[in-house]
Design a protein around this motif. Sequence first.
Motif, PDB file in Angstrom:
ATOM      1  N   HIS A  93       0.045   0.946   2.082  1.00  0.00           N
ATOM      2  CA  HIS A  93      -0.433   2.165   2.737  1.00  0.00           C
ATOM      3  C   HIS A  93      -0.569   1.901   4.237  1.00  0.00           C
ATOM      4  O   HIS A  93      -1.271   0.973   4.651  1.00  0.00           O
ATOM      5  CB  HIS A  93      -1.768   2.610   2.137  1.00  0.00           C
ATOM      6  N   ILE A  94       0.134   2.716   5.023  1.00  0.00           N
ATOM      7  CA  ILE A  94       0.194   2.515   6.474  1.00  0.00           C
ATOM      8  C   ILE A  94      -0.770   3.484   7.145  1.00  0.00           C
ATOM      9  O   ILE A  94      -0.617   4.707   7.044  1.00  0.00           O
ATOM     10  CB  ILE A  94       1.627   2.727   6.984  1.00  0.00           C
ATOM     11  N   LEU A  95      -1.769   2.927   7.816  1.00  0.00           N
ATOM     12  CA  LEU A  95      -2.788   3.753   8.462  1.00  0.00           C
ATOM     13  C   LEU A  95      -2.166   4.562   9.597  1.00  0.00           C
ATOM     14  O   LEU A  95      -1.324   4.066  10.349  1.00  0.00           O
ATOM     15  CB  LEU A  95      -3.906   2.868   9.009  1.00  0.00           C
ATOM     16  N   GLU A  96      -2.585   5.819   9.728  1.00  0.00           N
ATOM     17  CA  GLU A  96      -2.096   6.673  10.806  1.00  0.00           C
ATOM     18  C   GLU A  96      -3.263   7.430  11.433  1.00  0.00           C
ATOM     19  O   GLU A  96      -4.371   7.449  10.908  1.00  0.00           O
ATOM     20  CB  GLU A  96      -1.051   7.664  10.272  1.00  0.00           C
ATOM     21  N   GLY A  97      -2.988   8.031  12.595  1.00  0.00           N
ATOM     22  CA  GLY A  97      -4.000   8.830  13.270  1.00  0.00           C
ATOM     23  C   GLY A  97      -4.547   8.206  14.536  1.00  0.00           C
ATOM     24  O   GLY A  97      -5.455   8.758  15.163  1.00  0.00           O
ATOM     25  N   CYS A 153      -3.599  -2.130  -0.527  1.00  0.00           N
ATOM     26  CA  CYS A 153      -3.185  -2.874   0.665  1.00  0.00           C
ATOM     27  C   CYS A 153      -2.942  -1.898   1.808  1.00  0.00           C
ATOM     28  O   CYS A 153      -2.224  -0.907   1.644  1.00  0.00           O
ATOM     29  CB  CYS A 153      -1.914  -3.673   0.362  1.00  0.00           C
ATOM     30  N   ILE A 154      -3.534  -2.182   2.964  1.00  0.00           N
ATOM     31  CA  ILE A 154      -3.418  -1.308   4.135  1.00  0.00           C
ATOM     32  C   ILE A 154      -2.808  -2.090   5.293  1.00  0.00           C
ATOM     33  O   ILE A 154      -3.217  -3.222   5.579  1.00  0.00           O
ATOM     34  CB  ILE A 154      -4.794  -0.747   4.558  1.00  0.00           C
ATOM     35  N   LEU A 155      -1.831  -1.470   5.959  1.00  0.00           N
ATOM     36  CA  LEU A 155      -1.224  -2.035   7.161  1.00  0.00           C
ATOM     37  C   LEU A 155      -1.635  -1.193   8.360  1.00  0.00           C
ATOM     38  O   LEU A 155      -1.425   0.025   8.378  1.00  0.00           O
ATOM     39  CB  LEU A 155       0.301  -2.050   7.030  1.00  0.00           C
ATOM     40  N   VAL A 156      -2.232  -1.847   9.353  1.00  0.00           N
ATOM     41  CA  VAL A 156      -2.596  -1.195  10.614  1.00  0.00           C
ATOM     42  C   VAL A 156      -1.660  -1.764  11.675  1.00  0.00           C
ATOM     43  O   VAL A 156      -1.823  -2.907  12.103  1.00  0.00           O
ATOM     44  CB  VAL A 156      -4.069  -1.464  10.984  1.00  0.00           C
ATOM     45  N   ASN A 157      -0.679  -0.964  12.089  1.00  0.00           N
ATOM     46  CA  ASN A 157       0.379  -1.488  12.954  1.00  0.00           C
ATOM     47  C   ASN A 157       0.238  -1.005  14.393  1.00  0.00           C
ATOM     48  O   ASN A 157       0.622   0.108  14.741  1.00  0.00           O
ATOM     49  CB  ASN A 157       1.756  -1.087  12.409  1.00  0.00           C
ATOM     50  N   ALA A 158      -0.323  -1.857  15.220  1.00  0.00           N
ATOM     51  CA  ALA A 158      -0.370  -1.666  16.673  1.00  0.00           C
ATOM     52  C   ALA A 158      -0.890  -0.291  17.084  1.00  0.00           C
ATOM     53  O   ALA A 158      -0.175   0.492  17.718  1.00  0.00           O
ATOM     54  CB  ALA A 158       1.013  -1.917  17.268  1.00  0.00           C
ATOM     55  N   PRO A 159      -2.150   0.040  16.755  1.00  0.00           N
ATOM     56  CA  PRO A 159      -2.703   1.327  17.194  1.00  0.00           C
ATOM     57  C   PRO A 159      -2.933   1.325  18.701  1.00  0.00           C
ATOM     58  O   PRO A 159      -3.251   0.293  19.294  1.00  0.00           O
ATOM     59  CB  PRO A 159      -4.024   1.407  16.430  1.00  0.00           C
ATOM     60  N   VAL A 204      -6.112  -6.075   3.923  1.00  0.00           N
ATOM     61  CA  VAL A 204      -5.781  -5.376   5.164  1.00  0.00           C
ATOM     62  C   VAL A 204      -5.009  -6.316   6.086  1.00  0.00           C
ATOM     63  O   VAL A 204      -5.424  -7.458   6.309  1.00  0.00           O
ATOM     64  CB  VAL A 204      -7.047  -4.869   5.886  1.00  0.00           C
ATOM     65  N   LEU A 205      -3.879  -5.824   6.606  1.00  0.00           N
ATOM     66  CA  LEU A 205      -3.119  -6.526   7.640  1.00  0.00           C
ATOM     67  C   LEU A 205      -3.224  -5.722   8.926  1.00  0.00           C
ATOM     68  O   LEU A 205      -2.850  -4.549   8.966  1.00  0.00           O
ATOM     69  CB  LEU A 205      -1.649  -6.671   7.230  1.00  0.00           C
ATOM     70  N   LEU A 260       6.502  -9.998   6.059  1.00  0.00           N
ATOM     71  CA  LEU A 260       6.796  -9.721   4.651  1.00  0.00           C
ATOM     72  C   LEU A 260       6.033 -10.673   3.738  1.00  0.00           C
ATOM     73  O   LEU A 260       5.506 -10.264   2.693  1.00  0.00           O
ATOM     74  CB  LEU A 260       8.294  -9.846   4.385  1.00  0.00           C
ATOM     75  N   ASN A 261       5.955 -11.936   4.128  1.00  0.00           N
ATOM     76  CA  ASN A 261       5.219 -12.909   3.321  1.00  0.00           C
ATOM     77  C   ASN A 261       3.740 -12.542   3.223  1.00  0.00           C
ATOM     78  O   ASN A 261       3.108 -12.730   2.176  1.00  0.00           O
ATOM     79  CB  ASN A 261       5.370 -14.313   3.913  1.00  0.00           C
ATOM     80  N   VAL A 262       3.178 -12.024   4.321  1.00  0.00           N
ATOM     81  CA  VAL A 262       1.782 -11.574   4.293  1.00  0.00           C
ATOM     82  C   VAL A 262       1.617 -10.441   3.286  1.00  0.00           C
ATOM     83  O   VAL A 262       0.712 -10.454   2.442  1.00  0.00           O
ATOM     84  CB  VAL A 262       1.329 -11.109   5.694  1.00  0.00           C
ATOM     85  N   LEU A 263       2.496  -9.454   3.361  1.00  0.00           N
ATOM     86  CA  LEU A 263       2.382  -8.285   2.490  1.00  0.00           C
ATOM     87  C   LEU A 263       2.637  -8.646   1.027  1.00  0.00           C
ATOM     88  O   LEU A 263       1.989  -8.106   0.125  1.00  0.00           O
ATOM     89  CB  LEU A 263       3.355  -7.199   2.953  1.00  0.00           C
TER      90      LEU A 263
END
Length: 445
Positions: A151-155, A193-199, A221-222, A384-387
């Motif tokens: 799940h990719i966090l947005e907003g 699992c949540i991915l927070v990518n460079a907010p 959480v990554l 990818l290894n983290v996820l």
Amino acid sequence: NIALSFLPDSYVQEDLTANQLYSISSQSKVMLSSLEEDITIYWVVASGEEDEYVEKLLHNYEDYSSRVTVEKKDPDLNPDFTNNYTDETIYNNSVIVECGDKYRYISYQDMYETSSMSYYSMYSSADEFAGESLITSAISYCTTEELPVIHILEGHGETELTESFQEALERDNLETETLSLLNSETVPEEVSCILVNAPSTDISETERDMLLDFMERGGRVLIISGTAEEEQLPNLKSVMENYGISVLEGVVVEENTDNYVYGNPVLLMPEMNSSDITDPLMEDNYQVVVPVSKALDVSEASEDVTVTSLLESSEESFLKDEGYDIETYEQEEGDVQGPLTLAALVTKDLEDDQQMQLVWIASSMMLEEAYNAYSSDANEDFILNVLEMMCEKDDSISVRSKSLTNEYLTISTADSSMIKVATMGMIPGIYLITGIVVAVRRRKR
């Protein structure tokens, strides 16, 4: 000769290509050995249009496992065959992998990858054959009942995942869905699992509390968040600080030429410490490239968590707190001395055999395609290894594409300098000295 004709190709033909283009790797063999269901691979190709690499690769799959059957389908004779599988344009040598009611279509065009690289970035064109990678991934997909979901966090102005990384997730059979917590009271139960990518903007205090509660229930959480141009994201940082780990603002500068690339001391090539995440990369001698990174202070971590420093700069590195306003790469008074942690894994054992997992990567640009290319895709593999770890994807199959031409090495600035000295100085010098010696001997005669 008659007897040999009945043997599988793998027994009577040797793959003499430089990169074993149509052989199947040990990862694929492990998966094929564990198959419990029958797999049919439809090879869609007109007579006389067969691709040699695809043909031999498919035969090797069929030879290795009695569960795999390859059926050739001529689109001229069976024009409607592919309609049940895809509405895409069908190219000769495309493949359909099917098991029960699940299938995946692989376009022939996707089997050959072309990387156009700039002369100015010291790269040239590199073509790769991804046949095995795609077919093995398709078999894994068709034989897996339920795929993990990231799940990719947005907003918060998060950076979109690159097309390359999205394709890598698909090949790794990891699905993605977006997740917004702006109007929620808690992280939904189905999320693991949540991915927070460079907010680019901070999360709210409410969202922070939801993430902490989620992790205390065994969530993973990554967070990928590096040096900020403007906002410092205090609420996001407090997620890490909740476990006694400080996020240090600034830019890590490396003085050890073995630990940065392309002559740029903020393009870090860090040391990797042993872990389930880094070991596969270390075993294959791959190096990640971490651009423009801040640092993590793990020295005061809480007693109830275990912290693994995944990536570290050298002892000669230091952190300059000016961030993007940095004016010099020289070390000055007040700079934090290395080694510095650039990525860390935090785990906490909970009740009912649950485990909280949190990974922070202190560079927002690690997934950018240019830096991933510098690392020969090791950056993508690292994440990818983290996820995979967070999704408990123990049966992960990751097969790299195979180069059709040259393979590129990620080398440090120090090694690059030594090569330049050898090619521009030492080797010509040897020829010069040899010439002088020969000339002197001839005169003496």
